[in-house]
Design a protein around this motif. Structure first.
Motif, mmCIF file in Angstrom:
data_model
loop_
_atom_site.group_PDB
_atom_site.id
_atom_site.type_symbol
_atom_site.label_atom_id
_atom_site.label_comp_id
_atom_site.label_asym_id
_atom_site.label_seq_id
_atom_site.Cartn_x
_atom_site.Cartn_y
_atom_site.Cartn_z
ATOM 1 N N GLY A 117 2.179 -3.688 4.457
ATOM 2 C CA GLY A 117 1.621 -2.384 4.836
ATOM 3 C C GLY A 117 0.105 -2.404 4.955
ATOM 4 N N TYR A 118 -0.472 -3.538 4.812
ATOM 5 C CA TYR A 118 -1.920 -3.705 4.934
ATOM 6 C C TYR A 118 -2.177 -5.059 5.580
ATOM 7 C CZ TYR A 118 -6.838 -3.241 3.785
ATOM 8 O OH TYR A 118 -8.204 -3.104 3.885
ATOM 9 N N LEU A 152 0.394 4.088 -2.739
ATOM 10 C CA LEU A 152 0.021 5.448 -2.318
ATOM 11 C C LEU A 152 1.069 6.479 -2.751
ATOM 12 C CD1 LEU A 152 -1.376 4.564 1.210
ATOM 13 C CD2 LEU A 152 -2.695 5.496 -0.694
ATOM 14 N N ARG A 153 2.363 6.104 -2.656
ATOM 15 C CA ARG A 153 3.411 7.055 -3.086
ATOM 16 C C ARG A 153 3.288 7.340 -4.579
ATOM 17 N NH1 ARG A 153 6.151 4.905 1.280
ATOM 18 N NH2 ARG A 153 6.741 3.005 0.197
ATOM 19 N N ARG A 211 4.319 8.565 12.821
ATOM 20 C CA ARG A 211 4.073 7.234 12.257
ATOM 21 C C ARG A 211 4.217 6.151 13.330
ATOM 22 N NH1 ARG A 211 8.007 7.067 7.300
ATOM 23 N NH2 ARG A 211 7.046 5.080 6.800
ATOM 24 N N GLN A 247 -9.288 -2.678 8.838
ATOM 25 C CA GLN A 247 -8.682 -3.256 7.626
ATOM 26 C C GLN A 247 -8.446 -4.762 7.793
ATOM 27 O OE1 GLN A 247 -5.154 -0.986 6.628
ATOM 28 N NE2 GLN A 247 -6.327 0.889 6.211
ATOM 29 N N GLY A 297 2.411 11.686 7.905
ATOM 30 C CA GLY A 297 2.607 10.381 8.552
ATOM 31 C C GLY A 297 1.328 9.801 9.121
ATOM 32 N N GLU A 298 0.188 10.286 8.617
ATOM 33 C CA GLU A 298 -1.097 9.752 9.109
ATOM 34 C C GLU A 298 -1.599 8.637 8.208
ATOM 35 O OE1 GLU A 298 -3.422 13.297 9.255
ATOM 36 O OE2 GLU A 298 -2.319 14.047 11.000
ATOM 37 N N LEU A 299 -2.673 7.974 8.626
ATOM 38 C CA LEU A 299 -3.232 6.914 7.778
ATOM 39 C C LEU A 299 -4.185 7.509 6.743
ATOM 40 C CD1 LEU A 299 -4.048 3.885 10.133
ATOM 41 C CD2 LEU A 299 -1.999 4.314 8.766
ATOM 42 N N VAL A 300 -4.156 6.950 5.563
ATOM 43 C CA VAL A 300 -5.045 7.367 4.480
ATOM 44 C C VAL A 300 -6.454 6.851 4.815
ATOM 45 C CG1 VAL A 300 -5.505 6.960 2.016
ATOM 46 C CG2 VAL A 300 -3.174 7.448 2.798
ATOM 47 N N MET A 335 -8.597 3.398 0.969
ATOM 48 C CA MET A 335 -7.882 2.130 1.121
ATOM 49 C C MET A 335 -8.745 0.948 0.645
ATOM 50 S SD MET A 335 -5.064 3.214 2.016
ATOM 51 C CE MET A 335 -4.331 1.618 1.848
ATOM 52 N N ILE A 373 -1.349 13.676 3.335
ATOM 53 C CA ILE A 373 -1.502 12.703 4.431
ATOM 54 C C ILE A 373 -0.184 11.958 4.651
ATOM 55 C CG2 ILE A 373 -2.702 10.605 5.175
ATOM 56 C CD1 ILE A 373 -5.134 11.623 3.524
ATOM 57 N N LEU A 374 0.469 11.549 3.564
ATOM 58 C CA LEU A 374 1.749 10.831 3.682
ATOM 59 C C LEU A 374 2.790 11.735 4.350
ATOM 60 C CD1 LEU A 374 2.344 8.802 0.389
ATOM 61 C CD2 LEU A 374 0.962 8.243 2.354
ATOM 62 N N THR A 396 0.833 -1.209 0.000
ATOM 63 C CA THR A 396 0.000 0.000 0.000
ATOM 64 C C THR A 396 0.868 1.260 0.000
ATOM 65 O OG1 THR A 396 -0.208 -0.395 2.369
ATOM 66 C CG2 THR A 396 -2.090 -0.933 1.006
ATOM 67 N N GLY A 397 2.015 1.213 0.708
ATOM 68 C CA GLY A 397 2.908 2.384 0.731
ATOM 69 C C GLY A 397 3.350 2.744 -0.688
ATOM 70 N N ARG A 443 -3.473 -2.159 8.487
ATOM 71 C CA ARG A 443 -2.805 -1.281 9.444
ATOM 72 C C ARG A 443 -3.694 -0.925 10.623
ATOM 73 N NH1 ARG A 443 1.478 0.604 6.163
ATOM 74 N NH2 ARG A 443 2.865 2.065 7.140
HETATM 75 P P1 AMP Z 1 4.719 2.420 4.285
HETATM 76 O O1 AMP Z 1 5.623 2.589 3.102
HETATM 77 O O2 AMP Z 1 4.044 1.095 4.329
HETATM 78 O O3 AMP Z 1 5.369 2.785 5.592
HETATM 79 O O4 AMP Z 1 3.522 3.482 4.077
HETATM 80 C C1 AMP Z 1 3.759 4.865 3.933
HETATM 81 C C2 AMP Z 1 2.520 5.673 4.309
HETATM 82 O O5 AMP Z 1 1.419 5.290 3.476
HETATM 83 C C3 AMP Z 1 2.018 5.483 5.729
HETATM 84 O O6 AMP Z 1 2.704 6.293 6.658
HETATM 85 C C4 AMP Z 1 0.554 5.883 5.590
HETATM 86 O O7 AMP Z 1 0.435 7.290 5.516
HETATM 87 C C5 AMP Z 1 0.185 5.347 4.220
HETATM 88 N N1 AMP Z 1 -0.358 3.963 4.273
HETATM 89 C C6 AMP Z 1 0.287 2.815 3.902
HETATM 90 N N2 AMP Z 1 -0.486 1.733 4.080
HETATM 91 C C7 AMP Z 1 -1.655 2.196 4.579
HETATM 92 C C8 AMP Z 1 -2.865 1.572 4.982
HETATM 93 N N3 AMP Z 1 -3.010 0.222 4.933
HETATM 94 N N4 AMP Z 1 -3.871 2.356 5.451
HETATM 95 C C9 AMP Z 1 -3.733 3.689 5.512
HETATM 96 N N5 AMP Z 1 -2.626 4.346 5.161
HETATM 97 C C10 AMP Z 1 -1.584 3.621 4.694
#
Ligand code: AMP
Length: 217
Positions: free
Chosen positions: A84-85, A35-36, A169, A91, A56-59, A64, A52-53, A31-32, A87
């Motif tokens: 990453g899922y 989302l990126r 985070r 979910q 450092g909050e959750l989307v 999602m 949001i990223l 998911t990271g 979280r």
């Molecule tokens: P990661 O690379 O997995 O650390 O994810 C980077 C960022 O993406 C996290 O700090 C969140 O903002 C967002 N993110 C990743 N996975 C999720 C998820 N399952 N639900 C919500 N936000 C997420």
């Protein structure tokens, strides 16, 4: 076989996910990364995710849920590695119900890393905004201070790896994701691995756990 990788930011989920997926022929749902990628788009959704990223909050859940549904609609087969899922608990429940017809979650692997180690690991990462090369000031420094070895660009710190975002985070992980560990523990499929060991040692341990799983079935 469907696997879930859990752990705080900087615990090495992404690094391990790539290697395990290759070895066991699994498809990675990161998911990271998704989302990126979305955050680079100049659209209202892209801008929203980027902000949001950065914090450092959750989307939010509705975004999602759609990302997961899109991915599963394309895959339609077991053999997925979730990085990453889930979280949070919501979910975890959504995933469990989606996977009912796809064999369920076979194993949830928790890469345990202490918060102070996370702060140090992520805080010393630098990336090249031009070619994407990744450095670590402690373990893989560039030859010239702050300059990319490959293309000569000035290195930067990822927005979500700046100290305030890392703290945020970590707090989100403790509040939202620790209950997910309990969830899988109750289901009887959680294993904990020392994520502070070397990349190779962590990888070998994960492989052992997966092999045990195969023997059982
Ligand atoms: P990661 O690379 O997995 O650390 O994810 C980077 C960022 O993406 C996290 O700090 C969140 O903002 C967002 N993110 C990743 N996975 C999720 C998820 N399952 N639900 C919500 N936000 C997420």
């Amino acid at each position: 076989m469907n696997l879930v990788l859990l752990g705080p930011p900087g615990s090495g989920k992404g690094t391990q996910a790539e290697r395990i997926a290759e070895e066991f022929n699994l498809k990675v749902f990161s998911t990271g990364n998704i989302l990126r990628q979305l955050a680079k788009e100049e659209t209202p959704l892209g801008r929203k995710i980027k902000e949001i990223l950065r914090r450092g909050e959750l989307v939010p859940e509705e975004i999602m849920a759609e990302i997961l549904a899109d991915f599963l609609a394309k895959e339609k087969r077991e053999g997925i590695l979730f990085d990453g899922y889930p979280r949070n608990l919501e979910q975890a429940k959504i995933l469990t119900s989606h996977l009912e017809k796809l064999g369920g979650v076979s194993l949830a692997i928790y890469l345990k890393v202490r918060p102070e180690v996370v702060v140090k690991r992520l805080g010393s990462r630098r990336i090249c905004p031009n070619c994407g090369a990744v450095y670590n000031l402690e373990t893989k420094p560039p030859k010239r201070e702050n300059v990319c070895d490959s293309c000569g660009s000035r290195l930067v710190q990822r927005e979500d790896e700046k100290p305030a975002a890392i703290r945020k985070r970590l707090a989100v992980f403790e509040r939202e994701t620790l209950p997910v560990l309990e969830f899988f523990k109750k289901e009887g499929n959680l294993v904990t691995i020392d994520g502070e060991a070397s990349i190779e040692a962590v990888y070998q341990e994960i492989k052992e756990e997966i092999k045990k799983l195969k023997i059982k079935n």
